[in-house]
Design a protein around this motif. Structure first.
Motif, PDB file in Angstrom:
ATOM      1  N   ALA A 101       0.742  -1.274   0.061  1.00  0.00           N
ATOM      2  CA  ALA A 101      -0.153  -0.077  -0.164  1.00  0.00           C
ATOM      3  C   ALA A 101       0.796   1.303   0.082  1.00  0.00           C
ATOM      4  N   TYR A 102       2.013   1.250   0.750  1.00  0.00           N
ATOM      5  CA  TYR A 102       2.888   2.430   0.773  1.00  0.00           C
ATOM      6  C   TYR A 102       3.412   2.870  -0.594  1.00  0.00           C
ATOM      7  N   VAL A 103       3.607   1.998  -1.419  1.00  0.00           N
ATOM      8  CA  VAL A 103       4.343   2.206  -2.680  1.00  0.00           C
ATOM      9  C   VAL A 103       3.317   2.321  -3.772  1.00  0.00           C
ATOM     10  N   SER A 104       2.055   2.323  -3.192  1.00  0.00           N
ATOM     11  CA  SER A 104       0.827   2.128  -4.235  1.00  0.00           C
ATOM     12  C   SER A 104      -0.052   3.397  -4.153  1.00  0.00           C
ATOM     13  N   GLY A 105       0.397   4.461  -3.564  1.00  0.00           N
ATOM     14  CA  GLY A 105      -0.497   5.519  -3.439  1.00  0.00           C
ATOM     15  C   GLY A 105      -0.723   6.181  -1.793  1.00  0.00           C
ATOM     16  N   MET A 106      -0.608   4.917  -0.843  1.00  0.00           N
ATOM     17  CA  MET A 106      -0.967   5.475   0.497  1.00  0.00           C
ATOM     18  C   MET A 106       0.182   6.573   1.208  1.00  0.00           C
ATOM     19  N   LYS A 107       1.273   6.750   0.891  1.00  0.00           N
ATOM     20  CA  LYS A 107       2.160   7.764   1.005  1.00  0.00           C
ATOM     21  C   LYS A 107       1.564   8.687   0.733  1.00  0.00           C
ATOM     22  N   GLU A 108       1.215   9.140  -0.490  1.00  0.00           N
ATOM     23  CA  GLU A 108       0.833  10.481  -0.952  1.00  0.00           C
ATOM     24  C   GLU A 108      -0.708  10.748  -0.321  1.00  0.00           C
ATOM     25  N   ASP A 109      -1.354   9.804  -0.149  1.00  0.00           N
ATOM     26  CA  ASP A 109      -2.978  10.177   0.474  1.00  0.00           C
ATOM     27  C   ASP A 109      -2.740  10.183   1.602  1.00  0.00           C
ATOM     28  N   LEU A 110      -2.019   9.818   2.563  1.00  0.00           N
ATOM     29  CA  LEU A 110      -1.720  10.115   4.092  1.00  0.00           C
ATOM     30  C   LEU A 110      -0.721  11.132   4.351  1.00  0.00           C
ATOM     31  N   SER A 111      -0.192  11.583   3.383  1.00  0.00           N
ATOM     32  CA  SER A 111       0.955  12.742   3.402  1.00  0.00           C
ATOM     33  C   SER A 111       1.816  12.044   4.228  1.00  0.00           C
ATOM     34  N   MET A 112       2.545  10.843   4.090  1.00  0.00           N
ATOM     35  CA  MET A 112       3.472  10.527   5.025  1.00  0.00           C
ATOM     36  C   MET A 112       4.962  10.982   4.703  1.00  0.00           C
ATOM     37  N   GLU A 113       5.640  11.198   5.685  1.00  0.00           N
ATOM     38  CA  GLU A 113       7.016  11.703   5.432  1.00  0.00           C
ATOM     39  C   GLU A 113       8.158  11.340   6.202  1.00  0.00           C
ATOM     40  N   GLY A 114       9.341  11.537   5.677  1.00  0.00           N
ATOM     41  CA  GLY A 114      10.473  10.985   6.377  1.00  0.00           C
ATOM     42  C   GLY A 114      10.310   9.365   6.741  1.00  0.00           C
ATOM     43  N   THR A 115      10.361   9.172   8.054  1.00  0.00           N
ATOM     44  CA  THR A 115      10.230   7.756   8.700  1.00  0.00           C
ATOM     45  C   THR A 115       9.071   7.440   9.168  1.00  0.00           C
ATOM     46  N   ASN A 165      10.623  -4.559   2.676  1.00  0.00           N
ATOM     47  CA  ASN A 165      10.361  -4.361   1.380  1.00  0.00           C
ATOM     48  C   ASN A 165      11.479  -3.672   0.465  1.00  0.00           C
ATOM     49  N   LEU A 166      12.599  -3.907   0.998  1.00  0.00           N
ATOM     50  CA  LEU A 166      13.691  -3.042   0.347  1.00  0.00           C
ATOM     51  C   LEU A 166      13.772  -3.021  -0.955  1.00  0.00           C
ATOM     52  N   MET A 167      13.356  -4.287  -1.704  1.00  0.00           N
ATOM     53  CA  MET A 167      13.568  -4.413  -3.271  1.00  0.00           C
ATOM     54  C   MET A 167      12.514  -3.141  -3.720  1.00  0.00           C
ATOM     55  N   GLY A 168      11.167  -3.219  -3.179  1.00  0.00           N
ATOM     56  CA  GLY A 168      10.114  -2.350  -3.422  1.00  0.00           C
ATOM     57  C   GLY A 168      10.671  -1.003  -3.189  1.00  0.00           C
ATOM     58  N   GLN A 169      11.064  -0.639  -2.280  1.00  0.00           N
ATOM     59  CA  GLN A 169      11.847   0.793  -1.910  1.00  0.00           C
ATOM     60  C   GLN A 169      12.777   1.060  -2.791  1.00  0.00           C
ATOM     61  N   TRP A 170      13.569   0.089  -3.093  1.00  0.00           N
ATOM     62  CA  TRP A 170      14.684   0.532  -4.110  1.00  0.00           C
ATOM     63  C   TRP A 170      14.328   1.023  -5.455  1.00  0.00           C
ATOM     64  N   LEU A 171      13.140   0.030  -6.040  1.00  0.00           N
ATOM     65  CA  LEU A 171      12.674   0.208  -7.286  1.00  0.00           C
ATOM     66  C   LEU A 171      11.857   1.616  -7.256  1.00  0.00           C
ATOM     67  N   LYS A 172      11.059   2.000  -6.257  1.00  0.00           N
ATOM     68  CA  LYS A 172      10.431   3.102  -6.266  1.00  0.00           C
ATOM     69  C   LYS A 172      11.342   4.396  -6.297  1.00  0.00           C
ATOM     70  N   ALA A 173      12.603   4.118  -5.413  1.00  0.00           N
ATOM     71  CA  ALA A 173      13.484   5.589  -5.339  1.00  0.00           C
ATOM     72  C   ALA A 173      14.156   5.664  -6.541  1.00  0.00           C
ATOM     73  N   VAL A 174      14.620   4.683  -7.286  1.00  0.00           N
ATOM     74  CA  VAL A 174      15.531   4.770  -8.715  1.00  0.00           C
ATOM     75  C   VAL A 174      14.549   5.216  -9.732  1.00  0.00           C
ATOM     76  N   GLY A 175      13.436   4.931  -9.446  1.00  0.00           N
ATOM     77  CA  GLY A 175      12.457   5.553 -10.848  1.00  0.00           C
ATOM     78  C   GLY A 175      12.483   4.620 -11.916  1.00  0.00           C
ATOM     79  N   VAL A 212       3.774   1.478 -11.243  1.00  0.00           N
ATOM     80  CA  VAL A 212       3.376   0.912  -9.587  1.00  0.00           C
ATOM     81  C   VAL A 212       3.320  -0.429  -9.785  1.00  0.00           C
ATOM     82  N   GLU A 213       2.728  -1.139 -10.819  1.00  0.00           N
ATOM     83  CA  GLU A 213       2.394  -2.517 -10.887  1.00  0.00           C
ATOM     84  C   GLU A 213       3.699  -3.328 -10.859  1.00  0.00           C
ATOM     85  N   GLN A 214       5.049  -2.743 -11.541  1.00  0.00           N
ATOM     86  CA  GLN A 214       6.120  -3.418 -11.554  1.00  0.00           C
ATOM     87  C   GLN A 214       6.833  -3.282  -9.986  1.00  0.00           C
ATOM     88  N   THR A 215       6.539  -2.317  -9.531  1.00  0.00           N
ATOM     89  CA  THR A 215       7.108  -2.096  -8.191  1.00  0.00           C
ATOM     90  C   THR A 215       6.319  -2.789  -7.186  1.00  0.00           C
TER      91      THR A 215
END
Length: 474
Positions: free
Chosen positions: A53-67, A283-293, A297-300
């Motif tokens: 959920a975090y890498v699929s829109g939850m971060k933006e919808d809940l305005s999650m920042e930092g840690t 989910n380090l791999m998912g975070q890596w994929l999202k960060a490098v761009g 979303v589906e691939q992540t």
């Protein structure tokens, strides 16, 4: 022995000698494993969906920042820690077929609630109580498995159970990708919110299955599919392997646990070795994929599933091998070695992208130690039912005590995509795992040697006493 039976014994253990015992094992495997695997599947599905959920829109919808994301994981872990030992002690008071499904209903309802959160503070509260409820499943099931199966039957059943949780993680990524593609925006809800709703729908029916068909433990089981002869056989077949007496709780339990080496060494082993799973649990791999761009979303969501897939493969192969050989410790060496190689490949940041994919997938081997470590602890504590319950719960509890701060210190989301200090920490923790594995192996073998000496001395004394009696009579 034919090749067919040799293969059968390797894959599923030595066949029971009687038809009644074969029938009993078939019933146990179906009803125990079907329920516990479904429970653990939904347990991990409901737990790991937060990563997807975090890498699929939850971060933006809940305005999650930092840690904020790391704090969500940590608060869940705190709830998990609080509930661990009380949940396992409750299995000594209430029938497992009541307590385990009841906890599942609680976390299923909380999963539904997660779909409606509007800020990260609400998410914190829900995840804490969800952690308390979910902590019943893992150690509770290992306690149940150790109550029904012999050591030579235990590893592969533990491996199948553990793999079902990994399958939940695997399915969560695939499910999130499908949900995002097909339900994102339906009825005004984001795709990640639909994920929690679907997870809740999957979870609740399984709890009602447990109320009806889960068999408890041999001393208290009353299920309709086990005859009185089955119940007696379930107890007698374990004599010499597992303590089957179900005693009331007392303060003597604390004395037994705290004056033996088992609680300390087994807790230390999983507190350390369990941190190798940080690759997948964060989910380090998912975070890596999202960060490098450069990835959709589906691939992540889909690509990290390879980590879990290799984890399932490693778990099943290692669990089967350890039951066949009755040697547990080599699995922990394999797991540690794989994670060291993976960490080095990721630390060398100039390495090709393909090598990084290989490293993350290889790190799935970290999951193989989980089933083996708990099967080993079940085996070590087989002569004391209550101590076994405490040791199994404490192992997972201390691992989660470390988990509560480990991801914040070594894998903060702000360190993506490199996680340099996290990879260094992984190498250190793998080396420590190898050292503690050697310690547990030494202590277990020393206990067996001392036990044999005491047994031989007692036998010798009895024989001497018998000779003296004969002399007096003559």
């Amino acid at each position: 022995m034919s090749t067919r039976w040799t293969v059968r014994n390797f894959l599923w253990g030595e066949a029971p000698s009687t038809k009644q015992e074969r029938s009993l094992l078939l019933k146990l495997d179906f009803f125990i494993l079907s329920y516990t695997c479904l429970v653990y599947f939904t347990n991990y599905l409901d737990r790991s969906n937060i990563n997807n959920a975090y890498v699929s829109g939850m971060k933006e919808d809940l305005s999650m920042e930092g840690t904020d994301f790391n704090k969500v994981l940590t608060i869940f872990t705190c709830g998990y820690i609080v509930g661990m030992i009380p949940n396992n002690l409750m299995l000594q008071i209430l029938p497992p077929r009541i307590w385990l499904p009841l906890c599942q209903i609680v976390w299923g309802v909380l999963t539904f609630c997660t779909s409606a959160v509007t800020n990260v503070q609400q998410l914190y509260a829900i995840r804490f109580f969800q952690g308390m409820a979910e902590s019943s499943t893992f150690v509770g099931t290992h306690y149940i498995l150790g109550s029904w199966y012999k050591p030579g039957e235990l590893g592969k059943r533990s491996g199948i159970f553990t793999s079902s949780g990994l399958a939940g993680t695997l399915f969560s990524g695939v499910l999130q990708g499908a949900v995002y593609s097909n339900l994102n925006g339906v009825s005004g809800r984001s795709g990640w919110r639909w994920l929690f709703i679907i997870d809740g729908v999957i979870t609740l029916p399984i709890a009602f299955y447990g109320f009806w068909l889960f068999p408890d433990v041999p001393a208290t089981t009353k299920v309709f599919y086990l005859s009185e002869e089955d119940r007696q056989l379930a107890t007698t077949r374990l004599r010499g392997y597992v303590e089957v007496k179900h005693s009331p709780l007392s303060w003597k339990l604390a004395k037994r646990v705290l004056t033996r080496w088992r609680w300390y060494a087994c807790s230390l082993l999983f507190a350390i070795s369990g941190e190798t799973e940080s690759f997948g649990s964060n989910n380090l791999m998912g975070q890596w994929l999202k960060a490098v761009g450069g990835y959709s979303v589906e691939q992540t969501d889909y690509y990290p599933a390879g980590v879990t897939a290799f984890g399932i493969f490693s778990t099943l192969v290692c669990a089967t091998w350890t039951d066949y050989t009755q040697v547990r410790w080599p699995v922990l060496l394999y797991m540690s070695g794989s994670c060291i190689v993976a960490s080095i490949c990721i630390l060398v940041w100039g390495s090709p992208t393909g090598l990084k994919f290989f490293a993350y997938y290889l790190a799935g081997a970290s999951y193989s130690g989980q089933a083996t470590t708990f099967a080993w602890a079940n085996q070590i504590c087989a002569d004391d039912d209550q101590e076994r319950a405490i040791v199994l719960a404490s192992m997972n509890m201390w691992n989660n005590v470390v988990n509560a701060w480990w991801s914040i210190v070594f894998y903060p989301a702000t360190d993506a995509p490199r996680f340099k200090k996290g990879m260094i920490a992984m190498i250190v923790i793998c080396a420590a795992t190898i050292a503690v594995t050697g310690l547990v192996w030494y202590l277990e073998n020393r206990e067996h040697r001392l036990g044999r000496r005491l047994e031989n001395r007692t036998t010798s004394e009895n024989e001497q006493e018998e000779k003296q009696t004969v002399v007096r009579l003559t």
